[in-house]
Design an enzyme around this catalytic site. Structure first.
Site, PDB file in Angstrom:
ATOM      1  N   ASP A 144       0.814  -1.231   0.000  1.00 50.16           N
ATOM      2  CA  ASP A 144       0.000   0.000   0.000  1.00 50.16           C
ATOM      3  C   ASP A 144       0.842   1.275   0.000  1.00 50.16           C
ATOM      4  O   ASP A 144       0.350   2.346  -0.327  1.00 50.16           O
ATOM      5  CB  ASP A 144      -0.899   0.037   1.243  1.00 50.16           C
ATOM      6  CG  ASP A 144      -1.982  -1.019   1.213  1.00 50.16           C
ATOM      7  OD1 ASP A 144      -2.030  -1.776   0.222  1.00 50.16           O
ATOM      8  OD2 ASP A 144      -2.766  -1.108   2.159  1.00 50.16           O
ATOM      9  N   ARG A 179     -16.484  -1.422 -24.259  1.00 48.31           N
ATOM     10  CA  ARG A 179     -16.988  -1.582 -22.889  1.00 48.31           C
ATOM     11  C   ARG A 179     -16.266  -0.652 -21.916  1.00 48.31           C
ATOM     12  O   ARG A 179     -15.163  -0.186 -22.197  1.00 48.31           O
ATOM     13  CB  ARG A 179     -16.721  -3.015 -22.394  1.00 48.31           C
ATOM     14  CG  ARG A 179     -17.647  -4.039 -22.975  1.00 48.31           C
ATOM     15  CD  ARG A 179     -17.201  -5.425 -22.582  1.00 48.31           C
ATOM     16  NE  ARG A 179     -18.197  -6.416 -22.974  1.00 48.31           N
ATOM     17  CZ  ARG A 179     -17.947  -7.702 -23.107  1.00 48.31           C
ATOM     18  NH1 ARG A 179     -16.728  -8.167 -22.896  1.00 48.31           N
ATOM     19  NH2 ARG A 179     -18.911  -8.524 -23.449  1.00 48.31           N
ATOM     20  N   ARG A 188      -6.417   0.379   1.249  1.00 50.69           N
ATOM     21  CA  ARG A 188      -7.522   0.549   2.209  1.00 50.69           C
ATOM     22  C   ARG A 188      -7.830   2.020   2.469  1.00 50.69           C
ATOM     23  O   ARG A 188      -8.913   2.495   2.222  1.00 50.69           O
ATOM     24  CB  ARG A 188      -7.141  -0.102   3.540  1.00 50.69           C
ATOM     25  CG  ARG A 188      -6.811  -1.542   3.419  1.00 50.69           C
ATOM     26  CD  ARG A 188      -6.168  -2.051   4.676  1.00 50.69           C
ATOM     27  NE  ARG A 188      -7.159  -2.243   5.726  1.00 50.69           N
ATOM     28  CZ  ARG A 188      -7.984  -3.266   5.798  1.00 50.69           C
ATOM     29  NH1 ARG A 188      -7.972  -4.185   4.861  1.00 50.69           N
ATOM     30  NH2 ARG A 188      -8.830  -3.398   6.791  1.00 50.69           N
ATOM     31  N   GLU A 239      -9.851  -0.313  -3.346  1.00 46.45           N
ATOM     32  CA  GLU A 239     -10.893  -1.008  -2.559  1.00 46.45           C
ATOM     33  C   GLU A 239     -11.490  -0.102  -1.472  1.00 46.45           C
ATOM     34  O   GLU A 239     -12.618  -0.290  -1.047  1.00 46.45           O
ATOM     35  CB  GLU A 239     -10.316  -2.275  -1.919  1.00 46.45           C
ATOM     36  CG  GLU A 239      -9.159  -1.963  -0.966  1.00 46.45           C
ATOM     37  CD  GLU A 239      -8.505  -3.172  -0.332  1.00 46.45           C
ATOM     38  OE1 GLU A 239      -8.987  -4.290  -0.500  1.00 46.45           O
ATOM     39  OE2 GLU A 239      -7.488  -2.968   0.355  1.00 46.45           O
ATOM     40  N   HIS A 289      -5.389 -10.572  -4.390  1.00 43.57           N
ATOM     41  CA  HIS A 289      -4.077 -10.997  -3.892  1.00 43.57           C
ATOM     42  C   HIS A 289      -3.046 -11.249  -4.981  1.00 43.57           C
ATOM     43  O   HIS A 289      -1.879 -11.516  -4.663  1.00 43.57           O
ATOM     44  CB  HIS A 289      -4.242 -12.203  -2.970  1.00 43.57           C
ATOM     45  CG  HIS A 289      -4.942 -11.828  -1.699  1.00 43.57           C
ATOM     46  ND1 HIS A 289      -6.303 -11.724  -1.630  1.00 43.57           N
ATOM     47  CD2 HIS A 289      -4.460 -11.471  -0.484  1.00 43.57           C
ATOM     48  CE1 HIS A 289      -6.641 -11.333  -0.412  1.00 43.57           C
ATOM     49  NE2 HIS A 289      -5.553 -11.172   0.306  1.00 43.57           N
TER      50      HIS A 289
HETATM   51  O1  F6P Z   1      -2.287  -3.855   3.848  1.00 40.12           O
HETATM   52  C1  F6P Z   1      -2.023  -4.528   2.688  1.00 40.12           C
HETATM   53  C2  F6P Z   1      -3.271  -5.108   2.103  1.00 40.12           C
HETATM   54  O2  F6P Z   1      -2.856  -5.681   0.912  1.00 40.12           O
HETATM   55  C3  F6P Z   1      -4.421  -4.116   1.883  1.00 40.12           C
HETATM   56  O3  F6P Z   1      -4.302  -3.330   0.757  1.00 40.12           O
HETATM   57  C4  F6P Z   1      -5.602  -5.056   1.852  1.00 40.12           C
HETATM   58  O4  F6P Z   1      -6.788  -4.398   2.228  1.00 40.12           O
HETATM   59  C5  F6P Z   1      -5.227  -6.074   2.854  1.00 40.12           C
HETATM   60  O5  F6P Z   1      -3.833  -6.151   2.866  1.00 40.12           O
HETATM   61  C6  F6P Z   1      -5.834  -7.443   2.604  1.00 40.12           C
HETATM   62  O6  F6P Z   1      -5.501  -8.256   3.658  1.00 40.12           O
HETATM   63  P1  F6P Z   1      -5.959  -9.782   3.780  1.00 40.12           P
HETATM   64  O7  F6P Z   1      -5.082 -10.576   2.875  1.00 40.12           O
HETATM   65  O8  F6P Z   1      -5.706 -10.122   5.196  1.00 40.12           O
HETATM   66  O9  F6P Z   1      -7.393  -9.853   3.397  1.00 40.12           O
END
Ligand code: F6P
Length: 365
Positions: A144, A179, A188, A239, A289
């Site tokens: 992040d 599209r 976050r 997100e 991920h």
């Molecule tokens: O803090 C890093 C991060 O990749 C955020 O961007 C994301 O919201 C979070 O981890 C997701 O975490 P998890 O894998 O625990 O859902």
């Protein structure tokens, strides 16, 4: 007698969510250790291993060949905060404090110091453990890039590489089918991944947690592109982005985590609204991920190696309570306490924002 003052045994752990480059730091700490006369103990699964007493000795041969590997050979966890320890009894989760157990293992292993690699949550834990008497050096990581005390964290470059490649690929299919494609990326509270990935991948609209957006401005941008003959658009949404009159989209909550909120779903919301209000066919891709996994980029490998080597040197000089940080082109160190004082957020004056605006990207504001 003089030798008894030397640092001989150090613990090393990776805390919080993983990211590309963690293994490069582990290698950067372990390889020079012998020259410093130190033995490294790899603590497993982040702070969970410190509380539960799980550690293995790390030798040179254990870190051979891991430079290019994503993830962490030590394992990690974002549910192992010793000060916020989840206890499950009769199916119910309560939160306890296991800091004493962490301290006990640190002493039982005869550690002289601990190097903790992690993000904001890890640095908060380190700060509290320092106050209990542990000798800690922190190494910042996070895709992040939201830690204020360092110009950049390793992991971020690898994450935006994934976003850029995804946008490049989606560009061609969006254009062929006329599209709108919405790409949801991580981030976050700080939108650096959406901003930098969106800029590199040529997104038309970037939506960030820092700039609550107006739906009308988003539709306007798509309509204006249509008037110019561009019948497709790419939207890169973090997100944690939210509309001016709305809230972040929360997928789940887990009280065992340092930050209990699990985000996800804003991409679907944005795509639905765009389709309903512009009439343009819309699709969504959630990168999730993919942004955290896989091989680190050369930039992240270099930065992570520098961070690791610098961290063990700080330990040898007994500079505890400090976090490694990149300032300009140089690796320096800052107080852990200062490093957690505030998050690094995108501002309207951030150069990447002004450059994005200059090339016509809309932030929906
Ligand atoms: O803090 C890093 C991060 O990749 C955020 O961007 C994301 O919201 C979070 O981890 C997701 O975490 P998890 O894998 O625990 O859902």
């Amino acid at each position: 007698m003089a030798t008894t003052n030397k640092i001989k045994r150090i613990g090393l752990l990776t805390g919080g969510g993983d990211c590309p480059g963690l293994n490069a730091v582990i290698r950067g700490v372990t390889k020079p250790a012998q020259d410093y006369g130190m033995t490294v103990y790899g603590i497993l699964d982040g702070f969970e291993g410190l509380v539960e007493g799980k550690a293995v000795e790390l030798r040179d041969q254990d870190v051979s060949g891991i430079l290019s590997r994503g993830g962490t050979i030590l394992g990690s966890s974002n549910k192992g905060d010793p000060f916020h320890w989840p206890v499950v009894k009769n199916g119910k989760i309560t939160i306890g404090n296991m800091a004493k157990a962490a301290l006990k293992n640190y002493e039982a292993w005869n550690l002289d110091a601990l190097i903790a690699i992690g993000g904001d949550g890890t640095m908060h834990i380190c700060n509290k453990l320092c106050k209990l008497g542990m000798n800690i050096v922190g190494v910042p990581k996070t895709i992040d890039n939201d830690l204020d005390a360092t110009d950049i964290t390793f992991g971020h470059d690898s994450a935006i590489y994934v976003v850029t490649e995804a946008l490049d690929r989606l560009h061609t299919t969006a254009s062929s089918h006329h599209r709108v494609i919405v790409v949801e990326v991580m981030g976050r509270y700080a939108g650096w991944i959406a901003l930098n990935g969106g800029l590199a991948g040529g997104a038309d609209i970037i939506l960030l947690p820092e700039f609550p957006f107006s739906w009308e401005k988003v539709y306007d941008k798509i309509r204006k592109r249509e008037l110019m003959g561009k019948k497709f658009s790419l939207v890169c949404v973090a997100e944690g982005a939210k509309p001016k009159d709305g809230e972040m989209v929360v997928k789940a909550k887990d009280i065992r985590r340092h930050d209990p909120v699990q985000l996800g779903g804003i991409g679907e919301v944005v795509a639905k609204k765009i389709q309903e209000n512009t009439g343009r066919e819309t699709r969504v891709t959630v990168l999730g991920h993919l942004q955290r996994g896989g091989s680190p980029t050369p930039f992240d490998r270099i930065l992570a190696t520098k961070f690791g080597a610098f961290a063990i040197d700080l330990v040898s000089k007994k500079k505890f309570g400090r976090m490694v940080a990149l300032k300009g082109n140089e690796v320096k160190n800052v107080k852990i306490e200062d490093a957690i004082a505030r998050q690094k957020l995108v501002k309207s004056t951030t150069q990447a924002v002004t450059a994005a605006k200059a090339v016509g990207i809309s932030f929906g504001v």
